[in-house]
Design a protein around this motif. Structure first.
Motif, PDB file in Angstrom:
ATOM      1  N   PHE A  19      -8.058  -2.802  -4.665  1.00 28.23           N
ATOM      2  CA  PHE A  19      -8.272  -1.592  -5.451  1.00 28.23           C
ATOM      3  C   PHE A  19      -8.481  -2.060  -6.876  1.00 28.23           C
ATOM      4  CE2 PHE A  19      -5.273  -0.030  -2.070  1.00 28.23           C
ATOM      5  CZ  PHE A  19      -6.255   0.576  -1.313  1.00 28.23           C
ATOM      6  N   ILE A  48      -3.438   4.595   4.811  1.00 23.67           N
ATOM      7  CA  ILE A  48      -3.683   5.901   4.202  1.00 23.67           C
ATOM      8  C   ILE A  48      -4.529   6.735   5.160  1.00 23.67           C
ATOM      9  CG2 ILE A  48      -4.877   7.067   2.314  1.00 23.67           C
ATOM     10  CD1 ILE A  48      -4.089   4.628   0.568  1.00 23.67           C
ATOM     11  N   VAL A  82       0.423  -0.248  -0.278  1.00 23.48           N
ATOM     12  CA  VAL A  82       0.323  -0.601   1.129  1.00 23.48           C
ATOM     13  C   VAL A  82       1.085   0.315   2.082  1.00 23.48           C
ATOM     14  CG1 VAL A  82       0.742  -2.378   2.846  1.00 23.48           C
ATOM     15  CG2 VAL A  82      -0.249  -2.963   0.668  1.00 23.48           C
ATOM     16  N   PRO A 127      -8.026   2.703  11.811  1.00 24.75           N
ATOM     17  CA  PRO A 127      -7.199   1.671  11.183  1.00 24.75           C
ATOM     18  C   PRO A 127      -5.848   2.180  10.695  1.00 24.75           C
ATOM     19  CG  PRO A 127      -9.439   1.573  10.344  1.00 24.75           C
ATOM     20  CD  PRO A 127      -9.376   2.750  11.252  1.00 24.75           C
ATOM     21  N   HIS A 128      -5.815   3.390  10.137  1.00 25.53           N
ATOM     22  CA  HIS A 128      -4.531   3.809   9.570  1.00 25.53           C
ATOM     23  C   HIS A 128      -3.498   4.084  10.652  1.00 25.53           C
ATOM     24  CE1 HIS A 128      -4.915   8.214  10.315  1.00 25.53           C
ATOM     25  NE2 HIS A 128      -6.193   7.927  10.311  1.00 25.53           N
ATOM     26  N   GLY A 142       1.206   2.978   2.641  1.00 25.66           N
ATOM     27  CA  GLY A 142       0.490   4.212   2.946  1.00 25.66           C
ATOM     28  C   GLY A 142       1.309   5.418   2.586  1.00 25.66           C
ATOM     29  N   ASN A 143       1.347   6.369   3.481  1.00 32.32           N
ATOM     30  CA  ASN A 143       2.171   7.538   3.209  1.00 32.32           C
ATOM     31  C   ASN A 143       3.393   7.528   4.109  1.00 32.32           C
ATOM     32  OD1 ASN A 143       0.836   8.785   1.068  1.00 32.32           O
ATOM     33  ND2 ASN A 143      -0.776   9.419   2.474  1.00 32.32           N
ATOM     34  N   HIS A 194     -10.746  -7.652  -0.295  1.00 33.58           N
ATOM     35  CA  HIS A 194     -10.865  -6.287  -0.794  1.00 33.58           C
ATOM     36  C   HIS A 194      -9.690  -6.026  -1.724  1.00 33.58           C
ATOM     37  CE1 HIS A 194     -13.883  -5.753   2.128  1.00 33.58           C
ATOM     38  NE2 HIS A 194     -13.796  -4.453   2.269  1.00 33.58           N
ATOM     39  N   PHE A 231      -9.221  -9.097   5.008  1.00 32.00           N
ATOM     40  CA  PHE A 231     -10.673  -9.195   5.041  1.00 32.00           C
ATOM     41  C   PHE A 231     -11.146 -10.598   4.686  1.00 32.00           C
ATOM     42  CE2 PHE A 231      -9.910  -4.720   4.214  1.00 32.00           C
ATOM     43  CZ  PHE A 231     -10.817  -4.113   5.068  1.00 32.00           C
ATOM     44  N   PHE A 290      -2.278   0.673  11.664  1.00 32.05           N
ATOM     45  CA  PHE A 290      -1.373   0.185  10.616  1.00 32.05           C
ATOM     46  C   PHE A 290       0.045   0.649  10.895  1.00 32.05           C
ATOM     47  CE2 PHE A 290       1.012   1.024   6.780  1.00 32.05           C
ATOM     48  CZ  PHE A 290       0.877  -0.143   6.051  1.00 32.05           C
ATOM     49  N   ASP A 334     -12.319   1.178   2.850  1.00 31.55           N
ATOM     50  CA  ASP A 334     -11.903   0.329   3.970  1.00 31.55           C
ATOM     51  C   ASP A 334     -10.468  -0.134   3.806  1.00 31.55           C
ATOM     52  OD1 ASP A 334     -14.367   0.520   5.062  1.00 31.55           O
ATOM     53  OD2 ASP A 334     -15.134  -1.267   4.046  1.00 31.55           O
ATOM     54  N   LEU A 335     -10.195  -0.590   2.585  1.00 31.37           N
ATOM     55  CA  LEU A 335      -8.863  -1.117   2.333  1.00 31.37           C
ATOM     56  C   LEU A 335      -7.820  -0.011   2.428  1.00 31.37           C
ATOM     57  CD1 LEU A 335      -7.161  -3.478   1.631  1.00 31.37           C
ATOM     58  CD2 LEU A 335      -7.679  -3.127  -0.768  1.00 31.37           C
ATOM     59  N   ALA A 336      -8.185   1.170   1.929  1.00 25.72           N
ATOM     60  CA  ALA A 336      -7.239   2.287   1.972  1.00 25.72           C
ATOM     61  C   ALA A 336      -6.867   2.588   3.422  1.00 25.72           C
ATOM     62  CB  ALA A 336      -7.847   3.509   1.299  1.00 25.72           C
ATOM     63  N   LEU A 337      -7.871   2.577   4.294  1.00 24.66           N
ATOM     64  CA  LEU A 337      -7.597   2.858   5.704  1.00 24.66           C
ATOM     65  C   LEU A 337      -6.661   1.798   6.280  1.00 24.66           C
ATOM     66  CD1 LEU A 337     -11.061   3.916   7.097  1.00 24.66           C
ATOM     67  CD2 LEU A 337      -9.237   5.290   6.131  1.00 24.66           C
ATOM     68  N   LEU A 338      -6.930   0.536   5.929  1.00 26.78           N
ATOM     69  CA  LEU A 338      -6.109  -0.542   6.473  1.00 26.78           C
ATOM     70  C   LEU A 338      -4.746  -0.601   5.810  1.00 26.78           C
ATOM     71  CD1 LEU A 338      -8.748  -3.339   6.868  1.00 26.78           C
ATOM     72  CD2 LEU A 338      -7.711  -1.948   8.637  1.00 26.78           C
ATOM     73  N   SER A 339      -4.567   0.177   4.748  1.00 24.48           N
ATOM     74  CA  SER A 339      -3.241   0.246   4.136  1.00 24.48           C
ATOM     75  C   SER A 339      -2.482   1.446   4.671  1.00 24.48           C
ATOM     76  CB  SER A 339      -3.353   0.343   2.618  1.00 24.48           C
ATOM     77  OG  SER A 339      -4.140  -0.702   2.122  1.00 24.48           O
TER      78      SER A 339
END
Ligand SMILES: Nc1ncnc2c1ncn2[C@@H]1O[C@H](COP(=O)(O)OP(=O)(O)OP(=O)(O)O)[C@@H](O)[C@H]1O
Ligand SMILES: [Mg+2]
Lengths: 260, 336
Positions: free
Chosen positions: A88, B210, A100, A70-71, A102-103, A86, A82, A74, B203-208
């Motif tokens: 945090f 990360i 969002v 997934p990453h 990510g990095n 979902h 979802f 992305f 799951d959410l972290a992966l889809l974000s």
């Protein structure tokens, strides 16, 4: 843009997706409908790299993306939300949105400690962006609330907000409107249309609400029992015998028969 | 009654040792809790990871001593500590690459990872004994006391003395610095936040976007640093013996669980809870009671609840109570 080619996904002996093939045109808003358990969410999971397909291929602009994590997807601009929201939970809504990208900023361990200024600038830009998105979704008052404590419908909005934080190419929305009230649903519909027109997002939308589908989606794809049943405009789909049988219900037909 | 002397005695035998021991447990428990929060299993190899990092530090200490390098009153081990940490990081990244990565890709259940970590524990255990031997090693040098009993008595004129060992002082200062750096990292940096995000909802972290492998790698690096620092501080304070580090697993896990697995703040609170309980239950209170109570009430016996031989029973009992009545721990971590 996305081509799904004969995807199978089996859970043990159960065929959740059973040879689904479809293609998504760039710039379209495609609706995906079908009865509960049709395999819509499972298909999303396969496309978005959460589940590995038993067999079949997914390509994005000609590139094979089957089974990429997934990453990675992305960063190629493929996002999804979802069905069950979902979040945090221990972070605020604003922080949720700020997570969002990510990095993408390319933060290395080195400039974590020594490149503070550049990172601080990026943080400020992100924060402004997050606030903008929250305002767009009419939930700016929730910015500092812990995401674990907001309502189910509000979490859905946060899901949608997440896709607005980056420049996505294609977004898969899984029942983004479920549990959201009418007015808000209209707002969401408008948001989707605007993102589609102004930022050229391609959407694939799973929904059970036919009015909503009718308002924003063209074409519409109907799935049942892991297969694609029909594809076309909503009117065509509504008129399709198989679809009525499997999804829209024979209730109507029975009534006609009783009436006749 | 002589409350001042009572307090001095109490500080000398209970408060100061418990604070030092508590800091060491807290650092150990932080490692356990980070692994639990992010990699989602209880790492039984943690005690031996500490032993390994400490061993590398000791070897470098000996090397520096043979070169005549020293930090004056401060133990040479502090100079060797960064090398110990690097050695431990290398070991953990290596085990992750050859062992844990495989199970991660299989999406193995936590219970399988726990058993795997047990295997890793035996290997690390053997490795340490093979390199440095199973015996006790002392490696602290420099000044032994910041305040010795004699100077304290001379300064204050009190009957009772108070000693603060250099190692105790160093333990507390180092622990404060390390914990502050860790919390700053987790709460203020993007990498730290993405670790928290990953721990919160994978799951959410992966889809974000990360990258999980990066989060896992950074976790191991931090854990290596924490484990080595904890191990070296404990070794300086007491002594280094591979078996003792294996035994430390119980109070460390008790600390992490009491605080709430996955909660860094809880690990610290848990560490001090366990340390204070252990020291207080195994301390002979006769002397303190003799000062604090009127003569008629002063105890005849040692007033010791439990012999120090049974100190691990304390962690065990606290662990049981917490698991029975508040399985998520004090700070509501993930339930076990
Ligand atoms: N991880 C899993 N293990 C076993 N079976 C699963 C799993 N995930 C989904 N299924 C099964 O696959 C079928 C399709 O599920 P899916 O969630 O894709 O349906 P859906 O079309 O999204 O339905 P809904 O409209 O209710 O959301 C269901 O019968 C479900 O029980
Ligand atoms: Mg679904």
């Amino acid at each position: 843009m996305i081509v799904v080619d004969d995807i199978h996904k089996h859970f043990g002996g159960f065929h959740a997706v059973d040879g689904a093939s479809l293609s998504i045109q760039p710039g379209s808003i495609t609706g995906l409908i079908g009865p509960n358990g049709a395999g819509k969410t499972t298909l999303f999971n396969v496309i978005a790299g959460v589940l590995k397909p038993t067999s079949g291929r997914v390509t994005m602009n000609g590139e094979d993306i089957t089974g990429l994590p997934p990453h990675t997807l992305f960063h190629k601009g493929l996002l999804r939300t979802f069905q069950i929201a979902h979040e945090f939970s221990s972070m605020t809504c604003r922080e949720n949105l700020m997570m969002v990208p990510g990095n993408q900023s390319g933060e290395t361990l080195w400039n974590t400690w020594f490149g503070r200024k550049r990172i601080a600038d990026e943080e400020r830009a992100l924060r402004a962006k997050a606030d903008e998105v929250l305002e767009f979704l009419t939930v700016e008052h929730l910015a500092d609330h812990k995401a674990g404590q907001i309502s189910g419908g509000q979490k859905k909005l946060l899901e949608l907000g997440r896709t607005m934080m980056v420049d996505a190419k294609i977004v898969f929305l899984d029942e983004v409107g479920a549990g959201v009230n009418r007015t808000l649903l209209n707002t969401i519909g408008d948001a989707i249309l605007r993102l589609n027109q102004e930022r050229n997002y391609t959407f694939v939308v799973i929904e059970h609400d036919m009015d909503f589908i009718g308002k924003i989606c063209d074409p519409v794809i109907c799935m049942a029992e892991g297969k694609v049943l029909a594809e076309g405009t909503l009117a065509e789909i509504k008129a399709n015998e198989q679809v009525i049988e499997a999804y829209l219900g024979t209730g109507l037909k029975n009534k006609e028969q009783v009436g006749a | 009654m002589d409350l001042l002397n009572a307090f001095v005695t109490l500080s000398n035998f209970v408060l100061i040792p418990a604070i030092a021991y508590g800091s060491q447990l807290a650092l150990g428990a932080l490692g356990v809790t980070l692994i639990y929060g992010i990699l989602r299993f209880s790492n039984f190899a943690h005690g031996d990871t500490m032993a390994f990092g400490t061993m590398v530090t000791i070897l470098f200490t000996w090397l520096f001593q043979s070169w005549g390098l020293s930090l004056g009153p401060v133990p040479t081990a502090l100079l060797a500590l960064p090398f110990g940490i690097l050695g431990c990081m290398a070991l953990l990244l290596f085990t992750d690459r050859v062992v844990y990565k495989f199970y991660r890709e299989q999406k193995a259940k936590p219970v399988i990872l726990v058993i795997v970590s047990l295997g890793v524990m035996f290997i690390m255990n053997g490795l340490v004994r093979f390199i440095i031997g199973p015996d006790d090693q002392r490696f602290s040098d420099g000044e032994r006391f910041i305040v010795s009993v004699r100077t304290f008595r001379e300064m204050t004129g009190l009957e009772e003395g108070l000693a603060i060992k250099t190692t105790q002082g160093i333990t507390v200062i180092t622990a404060v610095i390390v914990v502050a750096a860790l919390f700053w990292f987790l709460n203020r940096t993007r990498t730290g936040k993405s670790m928290r995000a990953y721990s919160d909802n994978e799951d959410l972290a992966l889809l974000s976007g990360i990258n999980p492998e990066r989060v896992v790698m950074i976790t191991w690096l931090i854990v290596a640093a924490l484990a080595t620092v904890a191990g070296v501080l404990y070794g300086l304070d007491k002594s280094f013996k591979p078996f003792t580090y294996f035994q430390l697993l119980l109070p460390i896990f008790a600390s992490a669980i009491v605080g709430g697995l996955g909660s860094p703040l809880g690990a610290i609170a848990g560490g001090f809870t366990i340390a204070f309980s252990e020291v207080m239950v195994t301390y002979a209170w006769k002397k303190v009671a003799g000062y604090a109570l009127p003569e008629s009430l002063a105890p005849d016996g040692l007033a010791q609840l439990l012999s120090t031989d049974y100190k691990f029973a304390v962690s065990f009992v606290i662990l049981l109570i917490v698991l029975l009545f508040r399985p998520t721990g004090l700070f509501a971590g993930k339930s076990v």
